[in-house]
Design a protein around this motif. Structure first.
Motif, PDB file in Angstrom:
ATOM      1  N   MET A  55       0.833  -1.195   0.000  1.00 33.12           N
ATOM      2  CA  MET A  55       0.000   0.000   0.000  1.00 33.12           C
ATOM      3  C   MET A  55       0.869   1.247   0.000  1.00 33.12           C
ATOM      4  SD  MET A  55      -2.713   1.301   2.867  1.00 33.12           S
ATOM      5  CE  MET A  55      -1.334   1.669   3.957  1.00 33.12           C
ATOM      6  N   VAL A  56       0.442   2.249  -0.764  1.00 39.51           N
ATOM      7  CA  VAL A  56       1.096   3.551  -0.763  1.00 39.51           C
ATOM      8  C   VAL A  56       0.017   4.611  -0.581  1.00 39.51           C
ATOM      9  CG1 VAL A  56       2.530   5.196  -2.030  1.00 39.51           C
ATOM     10  CG2 VAL A  56       2.898   2.735  -2.327  1.00 39.51           C
ATOM     11  N   MET A  57       0.224   5.496   0.413  1.00 42.22           N
ATOM     12  CA  MET A  57      -0.667   6.639   0.611  1.00 42.22           C
ATOM     13  C   MET A  57       0.148   7.907   0.376  1.00 42.22           C
ATOM     14  SD  MET A  57      -3.100   5.659   3.872  1.00 42.22           S
ATOM     15  CE  MET A  57      -4.242   7.005   3.477  1.00 42.22           C
ATOM     16  N   THR A  58      -0.474   8.881  -0.286  1.00 39.67           N
ATOM     17  CA  THR A  58       0.218  10.101  -0.685  1.00 39.67           C
ATOM     18  C   THR A  58      -0.551  11.320  -0.203  1.00 39.67           C
ATOM     19  OG1 THR A  58       0.994   8.940  -2.669  1.00 39.67           O
ATOM     20  CG2 THR A  58       1.221  11.337  -2.640  1.00 39.67           C
ATOM     21  N   SER A  59       0.197  12.328   0.239  1.00 39.15           N
ATOM     22  CA  SER A  59      -0.415  13.558   0.727  1.00 39.15           C
ATOM     23  C   SER A  59      -1.024  14.340  -0.429  1.00 39.15           C
ATOM     24  CB  SER A  59       0.615  14.410   1.460  1.00 39.15           C
ATOM     25  OG  SER A  59       1.642  14.825   0.575  1.00 39.15           O
ATOM     26  N   PRO A  60      -1.963  15.243  -0.145  1.00 40.55           N
ATOM     27  CA  PRO A  60      -2.603  16.004  -1.240  1.00 40.55           C
ATOM     28  C   PRO A  60      -1.621  16.794  -2.090  1.00 40.55           C
ATOM     29  CG  PRO A  60      -3.848  16.242   0.806  1.00 40.55           C
ATOM     30  CD  PRO A  60      -2.576  15.535   1.171  1.00 40.55           C
ATOM     31  N   ASP A  61      -0.524  17.286  -1.497  1.00 37.11           N
ATOM     32  CA  ASP A  61       0.453  18.054  -2.274  1.00 37.11           C
ATOM     33  C   ASP A  61       1.560  17.182  -2.858  1.00 37.11           C
ATOM     34  OD1 ASP A  61       1.851  17.371  -0.018  1.00 37.11           O
ATOM     35  OD2 ASP A  61       2.196  19.427   0.678  1.00 37.11           O
ATOM     36  N   HIS A  62       1.470  15.869  -2.667  1.00 41.63           N
ATOM     37  CA  HIS A  62       2.432  14.893  -3.203  1.00 41.63           C
ATOM     38  C   HIS A  62       3.840  15.057  -2.633  1.00 41.63           C
ATOM     39  CE1 HIS A  62      -0.511  13.430  -6.092  1.00 41.63           C
ATOM     40  NE2 HIS A  62      -0.797  14.688  -6.363  1.00 41.63           N
ATOM     41  N   SER A  72       8.248  -7.445   2.757  1.00 43.16           N
ATOM     42  CA  SER A  72       9.660  -7.095   2.877  1.00 43.16           C
ATOM     43  C   SER A  72      10.419  -7.995   3.837  1.00 43.16           C
ATOM     44  CB  SER A  72       9.798  -5.642   3.325  1.00 43.16           C
ATOM     45  OG  SER A  72       9.118  -5.428   4.550  1.00 43.16           O
ATOM     46  N   GLY A  73       9.726  -8.854   4.582  1.00 45.84           N
ATOM     47  CA  GLY A  73      10.407  -9.795   5.458  1.00 45.84           C
ATOM     48  C   GLY A  73      10.491  -9.325   6.895  1.00 45.84           C
ATOM     49  N   TYR A  74      10.885 -10.239   7.757  1.00 44.84           N
ATOM     50  CA  TYR A  74      10.894  -9.959   9.193  1.00 44.84           C
ATOM     51  C   TYR A  74      11.966  -8.940   9.569  1.00 44.84           C
ATOM     52  CZ  TYR A  74      11.648 -10.701  14.190  1.00 44.84           C
ATOM     53  OH  TYR A  74      11.823 -10.513  15.524  1.00 44.84           O
ATOM     54  N   ILE A  75      13.131  -9.019   8.943  1.00 43.05           N
ATOM     55  CA  ILE A  75      14.242  -8.155   9.326  1.00 43.05           C
ATOM     56  C   ILE A  75      14.042  -6.729   8.835  1.00 43.05           C
ATOM     57  CG2 ILE A  75      16.733  -7.817   9.134  1.00 43.05           C
ATOM     58  CD1 ILE A  75      15.920 -10.164  10.878  1.00 43.05           C
ATOM     59  N   SER A  76      13.494  -6.563   7.636  1.00 42.37           N
ATOM     60  CA  SER A  76      13.342  -5.240   7.048  1.00 42.37           C
ATOM     61  C   SER A  76      12.162  -4.495   7.659  1.00 42.37           C
ATOM     62  CB  SER A  76      13.152  -5.352   5.535  1.00 42.37           C
ATOM     63  OG  SER A  76      14.248  -6.026   4.940  1.00 42.37           O
ATOM     64  N   ALA A  77      12.146  -3.184   7.405  1.00 40.19           N
ATOM     65  CA  ALA A  77      11.037  -2.366   7.866  1.00 40.19           C
ATOM     66  C   ALA A  77       9.809  -2.601   6.989  1.00 40.19           C
ATOM     67  CB  ALA A  77      11.436  -0.894   7.838  1.00 40.19           C
ATOM     68  N   TRP A  78       8.644  -2.570   7.612  1.00 40.89           N
ATOM     69  CA  TRP A  78       7.390  -2.733   6.874  1.00 40.89           C
ATOM     70  C   TRP A  78       6.786  -1.397   6.471  1.00 40.89           C
ATOM     71  CZ3 TRP A  78       3.610  -7.267   8.044  1.00 40.89           C
ATOM     72  CH2 TRP A  78       4.313  -8.485   8.026  1.00 40.89           C
ATOM     73  N   TRP A  79       7.068  -0.339   7.257  1.00 45.04           N
ATOM     74  CA  TRP A  79       6.506   0.986   6.996  1.00 45.04           C
ATOM     75  C   TRP A  79       7.639   1.941   6.626  1.00 45.04           C
ATOM     76  CZ3 TRP A  79       1.217   1.731   7.390  1.00 45.04           C
ATOM     77  CH2 TRP A  79       0.486   0.795   8.128  1.00 45.04           C
ATOM     78  N   HIS A  80       7.437   2.743   5.572  1.00 44.83           N
ATOM     79  CA  HIS A  80       8.406   3.750   5.163  1.00 44.83           C
ATOM     80  C   HIS A  80       7.674   5.077   4.944  1.00 44.83           C
ATOM     81  CE1 HIS A  80      10.508   0.006   4.109  1.00 44.83           C
ATOM     82  NE2 HIS A  80      11.619   0.681   4.299  1.00 44.83           N
ATOM     83  N   LEU A  81       8.093   6.090   5.671  1.00 42.63           N
ATOM     84  CA  LEU A  81       7.522   7.429   5.546  1.00 42.63           C
ATOM     85  C   LEU A  81       8.592   8.324   4.917  1.00 42.63           C
ATOM     86  CD1 LEU A  81       5.112   9.313   6.286  1.00 42.63           C
ATOM     87  CD2 LEU A  81       6.273   9.740   8.467  1.00 42.63           C
ATOM     88  N   THR A  82       8.275   8.985   3.820  1.00 44.44           N
ATOM     89  CA  THR A  82       9.279   9.775   3.101  1.00 44.44           C
ATOM     90  C   THR A  82       8.745  11.152   2.758  1.00 44.44           C
ATOM     91  OG1 THR A  82       8.568   8.859   0.965  1.00 44.44           O
ATOM     92  CG2 THR A  82      10.384   7.752   2.093  1.00 44.44           C
ATOM     93  N   SER A  83       9.691  12.096   2.615  1.00 42.73           N
ATOM     94  CA  SER A  83       9.373  13.457   2.209  1.00 42.73           C
ATOM     95  C   SER A  83      10.247  13.825   1.024  1.00 42.73           C
ATOM     96  CB  SER A  83       9.641  14.435   3.363  1.00 42.73           C
ATOM     97  OG  SER A  83       9.564  15.777   2.924  1.00 42.73           O
ATOM     98  N   GLU A  84       9.634  14.362  -0.012  1.00 37.08           N
ATOM     99  CA  GLU A  84      10.382  14.826  -1.173  1.00 37.08           C
ATOM    100  C   GLU A  84      10.936  16.221  -0.901  1.00 37.08           C
ATOM    101  OE1 GLU A  84      11.127  13.017  -3.765  1.00 37.08           O
ATOM    102  OE2 GLU A  84       9.991  11.332  -2.933  1.00 37.08           O
ATOM    103  N   PRO A  85      12.091  16.577  -1.500  1.00 40.07           N
ATOM    104  CA  PRO A  85      12.626  17.920  -1.303  1.00 40.07           C
ATOM    105  C   PRO A  85      11.644  18.977  -1.796  1.00 40.07           C
ATOM    106  CG  PRO A  85      14.008  16.621  -2.797  1.00 40.07           C
ATOM    107  CD  PRO A  85      12.897  15.749  -2.376  1.00 40.07           C
TER     108      PRO A  85
END
Length: 273
Positions: A55-62, A72-85
């Motif tokens: 699943m990917v959710m995106t803010s109104p301003d992208h 992604s497996g047990y060791i890796s992160a399941w959630w990733h929150l990112t901000s574009e420059p």
């Protein structure tokens, strides 16, 4: 948020007997809709395939996005929150493991979608007030020793400074054991977002989990909650309404037209007779 989505959340929790579960770092993931419903209330939309478990959710301003990748497996992160420059604001990211409590992650996303505080808080002060002691290496530990928080500097293993949080097994011979879950924040993440996570993680109030709902570890303590199932649902609904109100108020302030300039008439010299 649609009525159907709220109804499905209510249907699940209305029939679950809530149990107070503590400490928070061992409470287990809980209901991920604490995160996704909060973002939807702020106007975020799902931009990924509705039939995909990813699943990917995106803010109104992208500018911001949240990715959920359970494959992604047990060791890796399941959630990733990112901000574009954007303008002077640089790129950043934060990642969270499978068993991070949804309410703790939701504290970060809630802080992201509402206006930030005028002054940035200090996560170390929050940890001190919660009674998490720091050792000589600068690592803060929970009272049971199973959760650690540190601000890692640049090293051979880390290209950039980052906040790193980890919950792990303990035994009589060593403090660190098998990792249960982890989270980390890139150096460019605003301090108020890190502090939101720390505040929610170290809070003394228990989290509610349904009877037979899995926790992150067998050492989690559960007791019958004084809250009724309906009170749990109402608290979720009230939070969503508050987020929507905050976001709408912020948008009104941004779009409010500037006051028209006041024109003063310049006195004219008297006509000569």
């Amino acid at each position: 948020m649609s009525e159907r989505q709220l109804s499905e959340f209510a249907d699940k929790h209305a029939w679950q007997i809530p149990f107070d579960t503590s400490p928070r770092h061992l409470a287990g993931p809980g209901d991920a809709r604490h995160v996704t419903h909060g973002l939807a209330a702020a106007g975020w939309t799902r931009t990924s395939d509705p039939l995909s478990p990813r699943m990917v959710m995106t803010s109104p301003d992208h500018r911001y996005s949240l990715r959920f990748t359970p494959e992604s497996g047990y060791i890796s992160a399941w959630w990733h929150l990112t901000s574009e420059p954007f303008g002077a604001e640089p790129y950043w990211y934060a990642a969270f493991g499978e068993l991070v409590p949804a309410e703790v992650l939701a504290a970060v996303t809630d802080a992201l979608v509402i206006p930030p505080p005028a002054a940035q808080p200090d996560p170390w002060r929050t940890l001190n007030e919660a009674g998490w002691a720091r050792d000589d290496s600068g690592v803060a530990r929970s009272t049971d020793g199973m959760c650690t928080i540190e601000h890692r500097p640049v090293s051979e293993l880390h290209d950039t400074p980052e906040w790193h949080i980890e919950t792990h097994e303990t035994n009589f011979h060593e403090l660190g054991g098998r990792r249960i879950w982890h989270a980390h924040f890139h150096q460019n993440v605003s301090a108020h977002l890190v502090n939101a996570f720390v505040t929610a993680l170290t809070g003394a109030a228990p989290l509610q989990r349904g009877m037979h709902e899995p926790t992150a570890h067998y050492r989690a303590v559960q007791e019958p909650s004084p809250l009724s199932p309906q009170q749990v649902v109402d608290a979720h609904t009230d939070r969503l309404k508050a987020i929507t109100a905050h976001v709408r108020a912020a948008r009104r302030r941004q779009t409010k037209p500037a006051p028209a300039p006041v024109h003063t008439r310049t006195a004219q010299p008297a006509a000569r007779r």
